[in-house]
Scaffold this active site. Structure first.
Site, PDB file in Angstrom:
ATOM      1  N   ARG A 215       0.836  -1.200   0.000  1.00 36.92           N
ATOM      2  CA  ARG A 215       0.000   0.000   0.000  1.00 36.92           C
ATOM      3  C   ARG A 215       0.878   1.261   0.000  1.00 36.92           C
ATOM      4  O   ARG A 215       2.087   1.192   0.231  1.00 36.92           O
ATOM      5  CB  ARG A 215      -0.915   0.032   1.231  1.00 36.92           C
ATOM      6  CG  ARG A 215      -2.013  -1.030   1.223  1.00 36.92           C
ATOM      7  CD  ARG A 215      -3.058  -0.709   0.169  1.00 36.92           C
ATOM      8  NE  ARG A 215      -4.164  -1.661   0.194  1.00 36.92           N
ATOM      9  CZ  ARG A 215      -4.256  -2.734  -0.551  1.00 36.92           C
ATOM     10  NH1 ARG A 215      -3.248  -3.054  -1.373  1.00 36.92           N
ATOM     11  NH2 ARG A 215      -5.313  -3.520  -0.480  1.00 36.92           N
ATOM     12  N   GLU A 281      -7.462  34.295   9.086  1.00 34.34           N
ATOM     13  CA  GLU A 281      -8.191  34.074   7.841  1.00 34.34           C
ATOM     14  C   GLU A 281      -9.499  34.852   7.768  1.00 34.34           C
ATOM     15  O   GLU A 281      -9.973  35.147   6.669  1.00 34.34           O
ATOM     16  CB  GLU A 281      -8.478  32.575   7.656  1.00 34.34           C
ATOM     17  CG  GLU A 281      -7.224  31.754   7.405  1.00 34.34           C
ATOM     18  CD  GLU A 281      -7.542  30.366   6.882  1.00 34.34           C
ATOM     19  OE1 GLU A 281      -8.726  29.967   6.929  1.00 34.34           O
ATOM     20  OE2 GLU A 281      -6.606  29.681   6.423  1.00 34.34           O
ATOM     21  N   GLU A 304      -4.310  12.610   7.456  1.00 35.25           N
ATOM     22  CA  GLU A 304      -4.873  13.929   7.761  1.00 35.25           C
ATOM     23  C   GLU A 304      -6.042  13.806   8.738  1.00 35.25           C
ATOM     24  O   GLU A 304      -6.942  12.983   8.557  1.00 35.25           O
ATOM     25  CB  GLU A 304      -5.335  14.607   6.476  1.00 35.25           C
ATOM     26  CG  GLU A 304      -5.683  16.069   6.666  1.00 35.25           C
ATOM     27  CD  GLU A 304      -5.891  16.773   5.344  1.00 35.25           C
ATOM     28  OE1 GLU A 304      -5.644  17.987   5.268  1.00 35.25           O
ATOM     29  OE2 GLU A 304      -6.299  16.107   4.371  1.00 35.25           O
ATOM     30  N   GLU A 328       1.728  33.856   3.632  1.00 36.22           N
ATOM     31  CA  GLU A 328       1.294  32.485   3.377  1.00 36.22           C
ATOM     32  C   GLU A 328       0.536  32.375   2.052  1.00 36.22           C
ATOM     33  O   GLU A 328      -0.115  31.373   1.784  1.00 36.22           O
ATOM     34  CB  GLU A 328       0.429  31.982   4.540  1.00 36.22           C
ATOM     35  CG  GLU A 328       1.197  31.863   5.855  1.00 36.22           C
ATOM     36  CD  GLU A 328       0.408  31.203   6.963  1.00 36.22           C
ATOM     37  OE1 GLU A 328      -0.700  30.693   6.675  1.00 36.22           O
ATOM     38  OE2 GLU A 328       0.892  31.190   8.102  1.00 36.22           O
TER      39      GLU A 328
END
Length: 374
Positions: A215, A281, A304, A328
């Site tokens: 995998r 943000e 994740e 960023e």
């Protein structure tokens, strides 16, 4: 071949073995008129020497190190900031000459004396995990590139620390990692993300061991996601930005609506990250965070992991507009809309990012209570 004096975190035997790729004989030693101090503002606490008359800096003495070991040490440290300096150290009462990697701290740079026991309790596992990934690339990734990747390496190691909390297993099996065997690892991509290729086998539900399976896995990060919500006006704030997944998929409209989100830095709590990202943000200072869910984004192929929060705040039309950090490369537009409008965008398919859909459905489940207590 030179002798070497090491101090601070490098006196931790497991870390030292990872750095040199083998066990080394290290003898206790001290450096006169110096102290070991912790450097602030590091993803993993690092140490340096400060000149202090009368103090004794503890460390370890390594004799006759080959050049390969020096090269490995330089790679792990990210370079010898101030070179290697020959100094006299005391080894079991005897003066010996040794090279010292002189990362020095002036009085304004140190953050207090280094406490090796506190470091071992709080940071040793993380430091060793990061060191394994760093040293695995010794000889294949140049030092400059590794220095750019170093913060992301430590964030991945921190994600493994956060993973130790686990989750309940009342319905699902309580089989642990001891029932999974990584038979072999194969070369994979190393960068901002890692692509890990491996062969494994695992215990099946019927009690037998599976065949060996090949995998690949995408090694990512833990992230904090926050959905700003004003219960008094029943409005949410969504951010809009370009995402590369839709670009690479060929989506003709690659800008998406999302919650505010960001990668959790090494040593940072998910809550701290959520508060930071809401401000960076969306330009919002939240008055309260409510935990929502903790989930794997797509456990079939990636590590994740999302820590999701509802951010209670006051929202107005003034919160619409542009936001994001230039350093960023963020180009963000904020949208303050009613909860009902957000649900309509789910029905129409305009909201097509899974975590935002999930978070809005979570809010739908708890919304009446939140509004009653506003």
């Amino acid at each position: 071949m030179p002798n070497l004096f090491l101090f601070g975190t490098l006196c931790h035997p497991p870390l030292l073995e990872i750095v040199f790729g083998r066990p080394v004989e290290a003898r206790p030693a001290t450096l006169t008129d110096h102290a070991v101090v912790t450097l602030p503002d590091r993803a993993v606490p690092a140490t340096a020497l400060r000149a202090v008359p009368g103090e004794q800096a503890p460390g370890v003495f390594l004799r006759d190190l080959p050049n390969e070991d020096l090269a490995r040490l330089e790679y792990y440290l990210g370079g010898f900031d101030n070179g290697l300096r020959e100094m006299t150290v005391s080894v079991e009462g005897t003066s010996r000459s040794a090279m010292v990697a002189c990362r020095k701290a002036t009085p304004e740079h140190g953050d207090g004396p280094f406490d090796p026991e506190a470091w071992a309790r709080g940071w040793a596992v993380l430091a060793c995990q990061a060191a394994r990934e760093i040293m695995a690339q010794f000889g294949s990734t140049d030092l400059e590139t590794m220095n750019q990747l170093r913060p992301f390496v430590t964030s991945r190691a921190w994600a493994q620390q956060l993973a130790q909390d686990g989750a309940p297993h009342e319905l699902r099996s309580d089989r642990g990692l001891d029932t999974v065997e990584i038979v072999r690892e194969r070369p994979g991509f190393e960068g901002f993300f890692r692509l890990r290729a491996f062969d494994l086998r695992h215990r099946r539900f019927d009690g037998t061991m599976s065949e060996t399976i090949s995998r690949e896995g995408f090694i990512a990060y833990d992230a904090a996601l926050v959905l700003p919500y004003d219960p008094a006006t029943d409005r949410v704030l969504l951010i809009e930005q370009l995402r590369y997944g839709p670009v690479l998929r060929g989506d003709p409209f690659p800008l998406v609506l999302e919650p505010a989100a960001g990668l959790i830095d090494s040593g940072e709590t998910p809550e701290t990250c959520a508060l930071r990202e809401a401000e960076e943000e969306a330009g919002l200072k939240l008055r309260e965070l409510r935990p929502m869910v903790k989930i794997y984004a797509s456990p079939g192929y990636t590590t994740e992991f999302f820590h999701c929060f509802l951010g209670l705040c006051d929202l107005s039309e003034d919160d619409n507009g542009l936001a994001g950090l230039d350093e960023e490369h963020e180009d963000i537009r904020n949208h303050v809309i009613s909860f009902d409008r957000a649900m309509e965008l789910i029905d129409s398919g305009e909201i097509n990012v899974g975590p935002l859909v999930m978070m809005l459905f979570w809010l739908a489940r708890h919304r009446e209570e939140l509004r009653r207590n506003a």
